[in-house]
Design an enzyme around this catalytic site. Structure first.
Site, PDB file in Angstrom:
ATOM      1  CE  LYS A  39      -2.413   3.427   2.023  1.00  0.00           C
ATOM      2  NZ  LYS A  39      -2.082   4.376   0.962  1.00  0.00           N
TER       3      LYS A  39
ATOM      4  N   GLY B 258       6.473   4.635   8.464  1.00  0.00           N
ATOM      5  CA  GLY B 258       5.698   5.879   8.456  1.00  0.00           C
ATOM      6  C   GLY B 258       5.888   6.599   9.781  1.00  0.00           C
ATOM      7  CB  SER B 259       4.123   9.464  11.208  1.00  0.00           C
ATOM      8  OG  SER B 259       2.799   8.974  11.188  1.00  0.00           O
ATOM      9  CB  THR B 260       5.972   7.913  16.047  1.00  0.00           C
ATOM     10  OG1 THR B 260       7.347   7.764  15.647  1.00  0.00           O
ATOM     11  CG2 THR B 260       5.784   7.248  17.400  1.00  0.00           C
TER      12      THR B 260
ATOM     13  N   GLY C   8       1.983   4.621  13.122  1.00  0.00           N
ATOM     14  CA  GLY C   8       2.576   3.317  13.425  1.00  0.00           C
ATOM     15  C   GLY C   8       1.986   2.707  14.693  1.00  0.00           C
TER      16      GLY C   8
ATOM     17  CD  GLU D  65      12.573   0.017  10.123  1.00  0.00           C
ATOM     18  OE1 GLU D  65      13.038   0.965  10.780  1.00  0.00           O
ATOM     19  OE2 GLU D  65      13.151  -1.077   9.998  1.00  0.00           O
TER      20      GLU D  65
ATOM     21  CB  CYS E 130      12.935   8.401   8.527  1.00  0.00           C
ATOM     22  SG  CYS E 130      14.025   7.270   7.665  1.00  0.00           S
TER      23      CYS E 130
ATOM     24  CD  GLU F 179       9.838  12.374  11.594  1.00  0.00           C
ATOM     25  OE1 GLU F 179       8.702  11.937  11.853  1.00  0.00           O
ATOM     26  OE2 GLU F 179      10.715  11.703  11.028  1.00  0.00           O
TER      27      GLU F 179
HETATM   28  P1  NDP Z   1       2.288   8.394   7.631  1.00  0.00           P
HETATM   29  O1  NDP Z   1       2.412   7.700   8.933  1.00  0.00           O
HETATM   30  O2  NDP Z   1       1.319   9.483   7.516  1.00  0.00           O
HETATM   31  O3  NDP Z   1       1.912   7.345   6.468  1.00  0.00           O
HETATM   32  C1  NDP Z   1       2.674   6.192   6.240  1.00  0.00           C
HETATM   33  C2  NDP Z   1       1.844   5.203   5.460  1.00  0.00           C
HETATM   34  O4  NDP Z   1       0.738   4.794   6.274  1.00  0.00           O
HETATM   35  C3  NDP Z   1       1.230   5.767   4.185  1.00  0.00           C
HETATM   36  O5  NDP Z   1       1.154   4.768   3.209  1.00  0.00           O
HETATM   37  C4  NDP Z   1      -0.158   6.158   4.647  1.00  0.00           C
HETATM   38  O6  NDP Z   1      -1.076   6.217   3.572  1.00  0.00           O
HETATM   39  C5  NDP Z   1      -0.488   5.017   5.591  1.00  0.00           C
HETATM   40  N1  NDP Z   1      -1.510   5.324   6.578  1.00  0.00           N
HETATM   41  C6  NDP Z   1      -2.003   6.533   6.935  1.00  0.00           C
HETATM   42  N2  NDP Z   1      -2.959   6.390   7.886  1.00  0.00           N
HETATM   43  C7  NDP Z   1      -3.065   5.063   8.135  1.00  0.00           C
HETATM   44  C8  NDP Z   1      -3.872   4.281   9.016  1.00  0.00           C
HETATM   45  N3  NDP Z   1      -4.760   4.826   9.847  1.00  0.00           N
HETATM   46  N4  NDP Z   1      -3.728   2.946   9.009  1.00  0.00           N
HETATM   47  C9  NDP Z   1      -2.802   2.364   8.207  1.00  0.00           C
HETATM   48  N5  NDP Z   1      -2.023   3.049   7.326  1.00  0.00           N
HETATM   49  C10 NDP Z   1      -2.148   4.389   7.303  1.00  0.00           C
HETATM   50  O7  NDP Z   1       3.764   8.836   7.247  1.00  0.00           O
HETATM   51  P2  NDP Z   1       4.212   9.658   5.977  1.00  0.00           P
HETATM   52  O8  NDP Z   1       3.805   8.961   4.723  1.00  0.00           O
HETATM   53  O9  NDP Z   1       3.816  11.062   6.203  1.00  0.00           O
HETATM   54  O10 NDP Z   1       5.803   9.489   6.056  1.00  0.00           O
HETATM   55  C11 NDP Z   1       6.578  10.239   6.864  1.00  0.00           C
HETATM   56  C12 NDP Z   1       6.916   9.492   8.141  1.00  0.00           C
HETATM   57  O11 NDP Z   1       7.567   8.261   7.819  1.00  0.00           O
HETATM   58  C13 NDP Z   1       7.899  10.247   8.990  1.00  0.00           C
HETATM   59  O12 NDP Z   1       7.510  10.201  10.338  1.00  0.00           O
HETATM   60  C14 NDP Z   1       9.193   9.491   8.785  1.00  0.00           C
HETATM   61  O13 NDP Z   1      10.111   9.626   9.829  1.00  0.00           O
HETATM   62  C15 NDP Z   1       8.720   8.096   8.627  1.00  0.00           C
HETATM   63  N6  NDP Z   1       9.725   7.294   7.923  1.00  0.00           N
HETATM   64  C16 NDP Z   1      10.432   6.362   8.641  1.00  0.00           C
HETATM   65  C17 NDP Z   1      11.450   5.632   8.038  1.00  0.00           C
HETATM   66  C18 NDP Z   1      12.192   4.584   8.804  1.00  0.00           C
HETATM   67  O14 NDP Z   1      12.792   3.718   8.177  1.00  0.00           O
HETATM   68  N7  NDP Z   1      12.188   4.611  10.132  1.00  0.00           N
HETATM   69  C19 NDP Z   1      11.807   5.854   6.635  1.00  0.00           C
HETATM   70  C20 NDP Z   1      10.996   6.854   5.972  1.00  0.00           C
HETATM   71  C21 NDP Z   1       9.991   7.541   6.618  1.00  0.00           C
HETATM   72  P3  NDP Z   1      -1.526   7.646   2.980  1.00  0.00           P
HETATM   73  O15 NDP Z   1      -0.272   8.402   2.680  1.00  0.00           O
HETATM   74  O16 NDP Z   1      -2.276   7.250   1.775  1.00  0.00           O
HETATM   75  O17 NDP Z   1      -2.326   8.304   4.042  1.00  0.00           O
END
Ligand code: NDP
Length: 517
Positions: free
Chosen positions: A198, A251-253, A256, A273, A307, A406
């Protein structure tokens, strides 16, 4: 095609295969083909022009069900029966297909994320290919072990086997869509799992192209699937689905944590992550020329949307002034412009909502008393474009938002220290633990500091180095589990313990059991 997009493409001689790929609606990739189901379309905007690139399928739970069924049937069918060396050949063929389409893939990342096309080619596409090639080699090296039972009576054979965990859901953020897809996909395929990806609704293009290439090079249908749509619909449905065995989320904390809670209801395996707020310590013994250029690369890569960005610098008082002057000069020289311009280093942020979030952080740094050194001078959202200048603040304190939260944009905070113990305590404060960097030419000092810093990834005299053979992942609120490196494999494998009682042995009785105890 939208007129602004056509003009933008013409200005940078965008190859025709890029235009043909985006000048049509984008569906899902399920069961080896593109399908157009769901509730209408989501507009996909190109960040430099802010114009509509295309529409992507707005998936529903029914699309997730379709993908899970396809992935399960591939697992129980040809993919599950395929010998590891054949899987390895397919993965290498996919890597080769991606190499031959490197120009297309780099363009897709540049117009989807808005990122620099030069970085997209040299980092995102090259990194994704290397990762597939590295994990292709692992397909044939996944073994259990034979062991000698240490407490059982009689003669036994005891051994373990490692089996694919099953159907994997990979939830990907928008900052490095192709590279992070490859982190999850490559290891999962090497272990014999099937995958449902996704992508972020903001950046679905490269995942769709990789899924198409997988079908073209001969992956059985249902092994690589992509379901597009809104995060809290598709991501949530994947986290809650009983037919998914493992969830790998980047994604974001906050998201997550929510995804983790949902996935526990069905007791899924889980890798998280998450975000970071990575500290950088510059000691009195640092080479400041190298430190400044690595710090700038580490925080302004991908316009700060990284990140493990080293976004809070602790500089020893004796080097602080010179370091700050070098950081300012370097930041002001970074070329700002369109993602498709190969000369650009600072390009638009991914969306207007994200630009506003970053501006809000800039506003709070100003109002909390940080000293503006260069870049954006106001947090006011009174602009149309999504490009923010590389911004540096000095005199940051640990309780300011700029040093705690962040930001995920081109914003660097700097502070001074006198005492090394104090610097380490300050660097280790806060909830995250993704990465940390140390700059010093004294090898003892760097090793000592690398041991004291609490983070999953430590960089010495550099920032953001990544290699497929090295595990990447964080501590604390930055998540758990690893991407890349052999350590990642266990996340996609189930270990089964097998006991064989060798025939002819006397049956176990109480006396035997007592002795064994
Ligand atoms: P988000 O947490 O907003 O989204 C991450 C993914 O989760 C997207 O595909 C998003 O879809 C999906 N998502 C959103 N809401 C939900 C939900 N309720 N249930 C399940 N999935 C959901 O993060 P961002 O995309 O804004 O990315 C930035 C974040 O990712 C930063 O915090 C960054 O630090 C972290 N990151 C961490 C890395 C690591 O390896 N530790 C590497 C790269 C980034 P949609 O976008 O369609 O809403």
């Amino acid at each position: 095609m939208n007129k602004d997009i056509a003009t933008y493409f013409a200005r940078y001689d965008v190859p025709s295969e890029v235009t043909s790929f985006v000048d049509r609606p984008i569906g899902h990739h399920v069961g080896g083909r593109e399908i157009f189901t769901g509730k209408g379309e989501i507009d996909l905007l190109e960040p430099f022009t802010r114009s509509r690139l295309t529409g992507i399928a707005n998936g529903t739970e029914a699309d997730v069900d379709l993908a899970v069924a396809a992935a399960r049937s591939a697992l129980n069918g040809p993919w599950g029966r395929m010998p590891p060396l054949e899987r390895q050949r397919l993965m290498l063929r996919l890597a080769e297909a991606m190499r031959s389409e490197a120009v297309l893939l780099a363009h897709l990342e540049a117009i989807d994320v808005g990122k620099s096309i030069s970085e997209a080619g040299s980092i995102d596409v090259a990194g994704a290919i290397a990762n597939l090639e590295y994990f292709a080699g692992w397909t044939s090296k996944i073994d259990g072990r034979t062991t000698n039972a240490v407490a059982l009576p009689g003669e036994t054979l005891t051994y373990t086997v490692k089996e694919p965990v099953g159907v994997v859901a990979a939830i990907i953020p928008w900052n490095f869509p192709l590279q992070i897809l490859s982190w999850k996909l490559a290891a999962a395929l090497a272990c014999g799992c099937t995958v449902i990806c996704k992508p972020s609704e903001l950046t679905p293009l490269s995942a769709m192209r990789v899924a198409q290439l997988a079908a073209q090079v001969g992956f059985p249908e249902g092994v690589v699937n992509v379901v597009n749509g809104i995060g809290h619909v598709i991501g949530q449905a994947l986290a809650a689905h009983k037919g998914i065995d493992k969830l790998s989320f980047t994604g974001s904390t906050p998201v997550g944590k929510a995804v983790g809670k949902t996935s526990l209801d069905t007791v899924k395996r889980l890798t998280l992550e998450l975000g970071g707020k990575s500290p950088v310590i510059v000691t009195a013994k640092a080479n400041l020329e190298n430190a400044a250029s690595a710090i700038l690369a580490g925080v302004f890569l991908n316009s700060g949307q990284v990140c493990d960005a080293g976004s809070r610098v602790y500089a020893h008082r004796s080097v602080h002034a010179e370091l700050l002057q070098r950081l300012k000069a370097g930041a002001e020289q970074l070329p700002i412009g369109a993602g498709l311009d190969p000369a650009s280093r600072i390009t638009p942020l991914v969306s207007s909502a994200h630009r506003n979030r970053v501006l809000n952080h800039i506003g709070s740094a100003i109002s909390e008393g940080a000293h503006p050194v260069t870049g954006e001078e106001s947090g006011t959202v009174d602009r149309d474009d999504w490009v923010l200048r590389p911004t540096i603040f000095d005199d940051c304190r640990d309780n300011m938002r700029i040093f705690r939260e962040e930001i995920f944009g081109p914003v660097l905070g700097v502070s001074q220290f006198d005492d090394m113990d104090d610097a380490v305590d300050r660097a280790n404060s806060g909830e995250f633990g993704l990465a940390a960097a140390v700059y010093s030419d004294n090898v003892n000092e760097t090793i000592r500091l690398s041991r004291r810093l609490k983070a999953g990834n430590i960089y010495i005299n550099a920032h953001g180095l990544l290699d497929p053979a090295m595990p990447f992942g964080g501590l604390g609120a930055s998540g758990f589990g690893k991407d890349m490196g052999p350590e990642q494999l266990d996340g996609f494998l189930a270990t089964k313990s097998i006991y064989v009682q060798i025939a002819g042995d006397p049956p176990l009785d109480e006396d035997h059991m007592e002795k064994a105890r």
